[in-house]
Design a protein around this motif. Structure first.
Motif, PDB file in Angstrom:
ATOM      1  N   UNK A  33       6.429-105.924 -24.414  1.00 27.04           N
ATOM      2  CA  UNK A  33       6.954-104.576 -24.318  1.00 27.04           C
ATOM      3  C   UNK A  33       8.337-104.597 -24.969  1.00 27.04           C
ATOM      4  N   UNK A  34       8.487-103.775 -26.007  1.00 26.02           N
ATOM      5  CA  UNK A  34       9.761-103.761 -26.716  1.00 26.02           C
ATOM      6  C   UNK A  34      10.488-102.459 -26.514  1.00 26.02           C
ATOM      7  N   UNK A  35      11.734-102.437 -26.900  1.00 30.23           N
ATOM      8  CA  UNK A  35      12.491-101.195 -26.841  1.00 30.23           C
ATOM      9  C   UNK A  35      13.460-101.209 -28.014  1.00 30.23           C
ATOM     10  N   UNK A  36      13.706-100.036 -28.585  1.00 31.81           N
ATOM     11  CA  UNK A  36      14.696 -99.960 -29.656  1.00 31.81           C
ATOM     12  C   UNK A  36      16.007 -99.498 -29.027  1.00 31.81           C
ATOM     13  N   UNK A  37      17.006-100.367 -29.071  1.00 33.24           N
ATOM     14  CA  UNK A  37      18.292-100.058 -28.446  1.00 33.24           C
ATOM     15  C   UNK A  37      19.222 -99.381 -29.453  1.00 33.24           C
ATOM     16  N   UNK A  38      19.984 -98.390 -28.984  1.00 36.34           N
ATOM     17  CA  UNK A  38      20.928 -97.715 -29.874  1.00 36.34           C
ATOM     18  C   UNK A  38      22.202 -98.534 -30.043  1.00 36.34           C
ATOM     19  N   UNK A  69      14.355-104.985 -29.029  1.00 32.48           N
ATOM     20  CA  UNK A  69      14.601-105.946 -27.958  1.00 32.48           C
ATOM     21  C   UNK A  69      13.306-106.132 -27.162  1.00 32.48           C
ATOM     22  N   UNK A  70      12.851-107.387 -27.044  1.00 32.10           N
ATOM     23  CA  UNK A  70      11.599-107.662 -26.317  1.00 32.10           C
ATOM     24  C   UNK A  70      11.666-109.081 -25.732  1.00 32.10           C
ATOM     25  N   UNK A  71      11.009-109.359 -24.709  1.00 31.23           N
ATOM     26  CA  UNK A  71      10.133-108.529 -23.915  1.00 31.23           C
ATOM     27  C   UNK A  71      10.965-107.858 -22.813  1.00 31.23           C
ATOM     28  N   UNK A  72      10.685-106.594 -22.525  1.00 30.62           N
ATOM     29  CA  UNK A  72      11.470-105.945 -21.478  1.00 30.62           C
ATOM     30  C   UNK A  72      10.657-105.725 -20.197  1.00 30.62           C
ATOM     31  N   UNK A  73       9.645-106.562 -19.964  1.00 27.76           N
ATOM     32  CA  UNK A  73       9.001-106.468 -18.669  1.00 27.76           C
ATOM     33  C   UNK A  73       7.514-106.768 -18.606  1.00 27.76           C
ATOM     34  N   UNK A  74       6.879-107.041 -19.730  1.00 29.88           N
ATOM     35  CA  UNK A  74       5.436-107.309 -19.663  1.00 29.88           C
ATOM     36  C   UNK A  74       5.151-108.711 -19.131  1.00 29.88           C
ATOM     37  N   UNK A  75       6.061-109.658 -19.390  1.00 29.95           N
ATOM     38  CA  UNK A  75       5.824-111.057 -19.020  1.00 29.95           C
ATOM     39  C   UNK A  75       7.044-111.634 -18.312  1.00 29.95           C
TER      40      UNK A  75
END
Lengths: 346, 346
Positions: free
Chosen positions: A126-131, A139-145
């Protein structure tokens, strides 16, 4: 018709569903003339909306997965829920992507179980694009594993680089490893092992990224385990929230400040909006067969719109196909249909 | 004379040593009439300063540990460095506390090797007091132990509760576990194990704290492993820095904003100062025999002053004695003189 991009949308995802979801979908349909939405949810919600909107098809579902249900159990038992049906539409090729602002855990479980992992991918991330300051950071992983091995982080790095190049248009994305020092001798056993493997297998790897540099724009992709990543992401949000709360108090602390506040209000509101991670429309789950984006439970209509559009952009960038291609010939275990890990973030 | 509190101070610690250290020590001496400083550093630095100030004794040292030296090696070989000498003064009972803004890794190594671990303490923890919204939060470990076990986190919780009660005056401090969800089924294997053990052994334990709640003031003590804690702490600092950088741009983006900015400048500067973690004067290392506080390398004179005063306050609160008492009869391995872990943050 052949150029339409079909995105399945969970009408019941999010704290304020279905109202904000419908509003967001309407906005996305207006903004993207090549978008086709398959709206999954209760018949009385999705049918009237689809009748009133072009390029929207109702997909009535008899069940809904609530935010507090056990993700894997809910996905296994509620086969006709909007989340499971949305993922099934992707597996059957009727949609190319799926978006939901519902339970993150349930979306992860459904995407992994129903769409399936891409061949060669050990763990979807689970990734996220940070401002970040100068440029966005994936930024990954943000919570899948919650528990990871070095080889997972290597895969997160490769998938993140593909995402940044083909969705965000960053050429030659630089990869960093989240760590507690810049030197290669620093870190937990996971970080030390990951550093070595990243150095060997990922040409874009440029070294360690300390917490303070995550938003400094030094890297385009930063990888970590899902526990640290989730905590970090929420810490960024919490810090930002606290500072803006403080600013509000500071700007009403004196008459002079109040007068000035009236003049700077507009600039600060715009800043707050720019820093809002919802601007990028949710967190993509990379490594499954198809596009899957999960929005914040607190998404407003704007965030829903951005999430649906982000799913389109990811489809256009052929991210899933590129990941499949990159990993198909990679060394590693064959991609079996494993259940998602217990203890993943919701 | 009997009521004087003696703090050994490393004159050579920090990016701008010795100048800002001397200035900070002078300020601390003025602010605390019962403070006695044993100033450790090169003779030509410490002797003239001690001659010019009451309640300050020069302790000439022939060596200095640089920021980039290998911590444990430097501590073992440089027996006459200001950091090692400062810790030795505490071991010998000549000082009750030690403060340095030098290499965190070297301070950890010196405190652990020279002062020694308190009996029953498995791993000393580096804590920090975060400026949360309504109340300060003690957060540990922020870098002494990159890899942790649940029993270490239990000890961090107990030490943190003692610190908050007797240094910050928080009665009945509530303890939280940093985690990726509120439910007790969430988390990495370390978090799951720690949750269970905290529930059994720490009456003040109130449950999981998500990253977003770290600064929300829901808990007085939040524990995690040194990897996550270090990354989180630096992420808070990085986020804060990025937002203030953005605010500066936003407030000069238009003529109206510039006019307003002139009026709110004072309030925002005060806010920035309030949010500065240096206000609390550095990170205490808990679990060693004596008080040891490590300041930021970038400390200015104000931060040095606060760090020296924080060491005083910790001595007055008898934190080391209370930790020794709490752990002496606790079950666990005997406290041998173990070297600090490799890979700890500097």
């Amino acid at each position: 018709m052949t150029d339409l991009i079909s995105i399945a949308v969970d009408a019941m995802g999010g704290d304020d569903a279905p109202d904000v979801v419908l509003e967001g979908v309407a906005q996305a349909l207006s903004a993207r003339p090549f978008l086709n939405v398959l709206l999954c949810g209760p018949e009385d919600v999705v049918v009237p909306f689809a009748e009133a909107h072009d390029r929207c098809t109702a997909v009535p579902c008899s069940e809904v997965i609530a935010m507090d249900e056990h993700p894997a159990n809910a996905v296994r038992t509620k086969k006709d829920s909007s989340i499971v049906v949305g993922c099934r539409l992707v597996r059957e090729g009727k949609a190319q992507g799926f978006f939901s602002a519902g339970s993150t855990g349930a979306c992860l479980a459904a995407a992994t179980l129903v769409m399936g992992r891409a061949k060669g991918v050990k763990r979807p991330a689970l990734g996220v694009v940070l401002p970040a300051y100068d440029q966005p950071v994936f930024f990954a992983d943000v919570g899948a594993n919650a528990d990871c091995k070095p080889e997972y982080l290597v895969q997160f790095a490769k998938m993140g680089a593909i995402y940044m190049e083909h969705v965000m248009g960053v050429s030659n994305p630089q990869v960093g490893l989240l760590n507690i020092g810049e030197e290669d001798t620093k870190g937990s056993s996971l970080a030390l092992g990951s550093y070595e493997l990243l150095r060997q297998e990922v040409p874009e790897f440029k070294g360690n990224c300390e917490g303070g540099d995550l938003l400094a724009g030094k890297f385009s992709v930063v990888v970590t385990d899902g526990f640290t990543g989730n905590v970090c992401l929420k810490t960024i949000e919490g810090t930002s929230k606290m500072i803006f709360r403080h600013i509000k108090s500071a700007l009403t602390s004196s008459l002079t400040a109040k007068m000035g506040a009236a003049l700077v209000k507009g600039s600060l509101a715009k800043l707050k909006e720019d820093l809002n991670p919802d601007r990028f429309g949710g967190t993509p789950l990379l490594g499954v067969k198809g596009t899957c984006i999960v929005g914040h439970g607190s998404s407003n209509a704007e965030a829903i719109k951005n999430g649906v559009i982000a799913a389109c952009t990811q489809v256009e960038g052929k991210v899933s196909e590129r990941i499949a291609e990159a990993f198909a010939n990679a060394p590693g275990t064959p991609a079996s249909q494993a259940a998602p890990e217990e203890g993943s973030a919701s």
